[in-house]
Design a protein around this motif. Sequence first.
Motif, PDB file in Angstrom:
ATOM      1  N   SER A   1      -2.298  -5.162   7.169  1.00 40.90           N
ATOM      2  CA  SER A   1      -1.621  -6.551   7.234  1.00 40.90           C
ATOM      3  C   SER A   1      -0.254  -5.086   5.885  1.00 40.90           C
ATOM      4  N   ILE A   2       0.972  -6.075   6.346  1.00 40.50           N
ATOM      5  CA  ILE A   2       2.026  -5.535   4.817  1.00 40.50           C
ATOM      6  C   ILE A   2       1.271  -5.285   3.767  1.00 40.50           C
ATOM      7  N   ASN A   3       0.978  -7.002   3.581  1.00 39.92           N
ATOM      8  CA  ASN A   3       0.494  -6.897   1.277  1.00 39.92           C
ATOM      9  C   ASN A   3      -0.529  -6.840   1.653  1.00 39.92           C
ATOM     10  N   ASP A   4      -1.901  -6.293   2.477  1.00 36.26           N
ATOM     11  CA  ASP A   4      -2.739  -5.301   2.285  1.00 36.26           C
ATOM     12  C   ASP A   4      -2.510  -4.047   1.872  1.00 36.26           C
ATOM     13  N   VAL A   5      -1.441  -3.216   2.002  1.00 40.37           N
ATOM     14  CA  VAL A   5      -0.412  -2.406   2.439  1.00 40.37           C
ATOM     15  C   VAL A   5      -0.429  -2.301   0.977  1.00 40.37           C
TER      16      VAL A   5
END
Length: 192
Positions: free
Chosen positions: A93-97
């Motif tokens: 996810s973008i948050n994980d990135v």
Amino acid sequence: MENLKDFMKQMQLNSQLSLDDIPNLDLYMDQVIQLFESTFEGLKRDEQEKVLTKTMINNYAKGKLFYPIENKKYSKDHLMLIAMIYQLKGALSINDVKTTLYKLNKMVVEDNFELAKLYESYVQLADESMKQLESEMKQLIDDVEHQSETLASNDADYLQELLLVASFVNMSNYYRRAAEKMVDRIATKNDK
């Protein structure tokens, strides 16, 4: 199944933005998009798919996935970070990135960390992973062919392809889950 080397070549997994591909001068957004489109064009499933758009870059910037640009230009370090974001967002996810790259961005800005050395290691590991994948795929194809021998059907080729798709998805999920667990560890350390 068709020749494994031909199949691997069709996947164009060796598409990477190398340090040599990145100019030693800062680029405007349109130039960044053009560089990424030409480098990763072979990874697109169809002509309509975009590798990178202005909206994507703006969202990465607003989401603080990379440190702020200067004078509407992207440095070599920005391009390396965007290349990593491009690859990471395929599974995370973008948050994980953002969580994964938070400390790296901070190191580049605050400690003048030399990102090029890390990025070169990243590209080399990607090449090694591709070689490992080729070996694993060969074994998996052999396993699928062996398993499908027990399935009496006029559609044996389809059934083999179905089993391969399912196996590839399973492997992808296992690796993604491992990556997510590692992101959780990074997040815990970032919070300290």
